[in-house]
Write a protein that holds these residues in place. Structure first.
Motif, PDB file in Angstrom:
ATOM      1  N   LEU A   1      19.960  38.925  29.502  1.00 48.21           N
ATOM      2  CA  LEU A   1      19.632  37.533  29.798  1.00 48.21           C
ATOM      3  C   LEU A   1      19.795  36.668  28.567  1.00 48.21           C
ATOM      4  N   TYR A   2      19.314  37.158  27.444  1.00 43.23           N
ATOM      5  CA  TYR A   2      19.479  36.484  26.161  1.00 43.23           C
ATOM      6  C   TYR A   2      19.196  37.501  25.066  1.00 43.23           C
ATOM      7  N   PHE A   3      19.453  37.138  23.813  1.00 47.99           N
ATOM      8  CA  PHE A   3      19.223  38.092  22.729  1.00 47.99           C
ATOM      9  C   PHE A   3      18.986  37.366  21.416  1.00 47.99           C
ATOM     10  N   SER A   4      18.421  38.114  20.465  1.00 45.29           N
ATOM     11  CA  SER A   4      18.124  37.578  19.137  1.00 45.29           C
ATOM     12  C   SER A   4      18.607  38.550  18.080  1.00 45.29           C
ATOM     13  N   ILE A   5      18.943  37.999  16.913  1.00 42.79           N
ATOM     14  CA  ILE A   5      19.278  38.788  15.733  1.00 42.79           C
ATOM     15  C   ILE A   5      18.427  38.245  14.599  1.00 42.79           C
ATOM     16  N   GLY A   6      17.811  39.137  13.819  1.00 45.01           N
ATOM     17  CA  GLY A   6      16.967  38.606  12.760  1.00 45.01           C
ATOM     18  C   GLY A   6      16.387  39.662  11.854  1.00 45.01           C
ATOM     19  N   LEU A   7      15.580  39.182  10.916  1.00 43.83           N
ATOM     20  CA  LEU A   7      14.895  40.046   9.969  1.00 43.83           C
ATOM     21  C   LEU A   7      13.636  40.617  10.611  1.00 43.83           C
ATOM     22  N   LYS A   8      13.311  41.835  10.231  1.00 40.28           N
ATOM     23  CA  LYS A   8      12.044  42.421  10.658  1.00 40.28           C
ATOM     24  C   LYS A   8      10.952  41.952   9.694  1.00 40.28           C
ATOM     25  N   PRO A   9       9.740  41.681  10.161  1.00 37.50           N
ATOM     26  CA  PRO A   9       9.236  41.944  11.507  1.00 37.50           C
ATOM     27  C   PRO A   9       9.411  40.781  12.483  1.00 37.50           C
ATOM     28  N   GLN A  10       9.883  39.602  11.981  1.00 35.98           N
ATOM     29  CA  GLN A  10       9.876  38.402  12.831  1.00 35.98           C
ATOM     30  C   GLN A  10      10.663  38.582  14.120  1.00 35.98           C
ATOM     31  N   VAL A  11      11.813  39.263  14.054  1.00 29.97           N
ATOM     32  CA  VAL A  11      12.658  39.392  15.241  1.00 29.97           C
ATOM     33  C   VAL A  11      11.993  40.247  16.310  1.00 29.97           C
ATOM     34  N   LEU A  12      11.006  41.054  15.931  1.00 26.03           N
ATOM     35  CA  LEU A  12      10.317  41.912  16.883  1.00 26.03           C
ATOM     36  C   LEU A  12       9.072  41.252  17.469  1.00 26.03           C
ATOM     37  N   GLU A  13       8.791  40.037  17.050  1.00 26.51           N
ATOM     38  CA  GLU A  13       7.627  39.315  17.560  1.00 26.51           C
ATOM     39  C   GLU A  13       7.999  38.533  18.810  1.00 26.51           C
ATOM     40  N   ASN A  14       7.039  38.398  19.721  1.00 30.89           N
ATOM     41  CA  ASN A  14       7.314  37.723  20.999  1.00 30.89           C
ATOM     42  C   ASN A  14       7.286  36.205  20.861  1.00 30.89           C
ATOM     43  N   GLU A  15       6.452  35.676  19.977  1.00 29.43           N
ATOM     44  CA  GLU A  15       6.324  34.231  19.802  1.00 29.43           C
ATOM     45  C   GLU A  15       6.440  33.882  18.330  1.00 29.43           C
ATOM     46  N   HIS A  16       6.918  32.679  18.075  1.00 30.08           N
ATOM     47  CA  HIS A  16       7.125  32.243  16.702  1.00 30.08           C
ATOM     48  C   HIS A  16       6.587  30.825  16.526  1.00 30.08           C
ATOM     49  N   CYS A  17       6.039  30.598  15.347  1.00 33.99           N
ATOM     50  CA  CYS A  17       5.567  29.250  14.977  1.00 33.99           C
ATOM     51  C   CYS A  17       4.532  28.712  15.949  1.00 33.99           C
ATOM     52  N   THR A  18       3.648  29.578  16.462  1.00 35.11           N
ATOM     53  CA  THR A  18       2.615  29.123  17.394  1.00 35.11           C
ATOM     54  C   THR A  18       1.307  28.881  16.662  1.00 35.11           C
TER      55      THR A  18
END
Length: 244
Positions: free
Chosen positions: A227-244
């Protein structure tokens, strides 16, 4: 079980052998002539034919990537993980702006403000890009495409991912990790409201890590499709929400 390079080469060899014209698969013609010159000519023809097939395969692969933003372990198109917003703007030759709230200088999600590449957003933490996400409402296909070097992106299958990457971790997406008791209560609540439609299938996360284990790609799937995808640094890319 992962497919190793030797298996791929063997499979490719079998395909080429099947596709070779009958007269190229054996030495029947040369047996009749019993000549070393004939065998040499046959070898040259074989090499040229296989070379043409290899070239055609390479051109097909190039056509998948042509016009697309390529995803690597470090970047999507010209934008690299670890860049500042200013550096990303310079690479893109376009301005970035906040695409969702909340917004703080320490953590925010940004994207191009000119309407191009609307599927692509950047998570900035501490002034640096730590994650990039490819997503459109309704899980539409991005245009231009945003895919990895294997042509994997939105719409790819889970089997495509497993063929491309030797280690894949599959688990329910965070929003679909209810306990059995919670799922039973939800079913009872639906029944009380007279909802008889079957529940939509759950979403899953397929996670693959970079060779150094510092970065990861997370593909969210439903019914076996990305459906969609992400690429990133760990651990942020493994988190479900960001900047909340």
């Amino acid at each position: 079980m992962p497919v190793v390079d030797g298996d791929r080469e063997a499979d490719k060899g079998r395909v080429l052998r099947r596709r070779l014209p009958a007269s190229f698969r054996g030495d029947e013609v040369c047996r009749s002539s019993q000549g070393e010159v004939c065998m040499l000519l046959l070898s040259v023809v074989r090499r040229r034919w296989v070379g043409l097939v290899t070239l055609a395969m390479a051109m097909t692969s190039a056509s998948i990537i042509a016009g697309a933003h390529e995803v690597s372990w470090n970047s999507v198109g010209p934008v690299r993980l670890g860049m500042t917003a200013a550096q990303a703007e310079k690479a893109l030759k376009a301005k970035l702006g906040s695409v969702e709230l909340p917004y703080t200088k320490d953590c925010y999600v940004t994207g191009r403000i000119d309407g191009h590449d609307s599927a692509l957003s950047y998570v900035i933490v501490g002034g640096r890009i730590v994650m990039m996400t490819v997503f459109l409402p309704g899980y539409k296909l991005p245009n231009p495409s945003i895919v990895d070097r294997n042509g994997i992106g939105v719409g790819a299958s889970e089997a495509d991912i497993r063929r491309a990457y030797p280690e894949v971790k599959k688990e329910r997406a965070p929003d679909f990790r209810d306990t059995e008791d919670a799922e039973a209560e939800f079913a009872r609540e639906r029944a009380r409201h007279g909802e008889t439609e079957p529940e939509p299938p759950p979403h899953f996360w397929l996670t693959v890590e970079s060779p150094d284990r510092k970065r990861a790609m997370v593909f969210e799937t439903q019914n076996d499709k990305v459906l969609y995808f992400s690429i990133g640094l760990k651990p942020q890319v493994l988190e479900n929400e960001h900047c909340t």
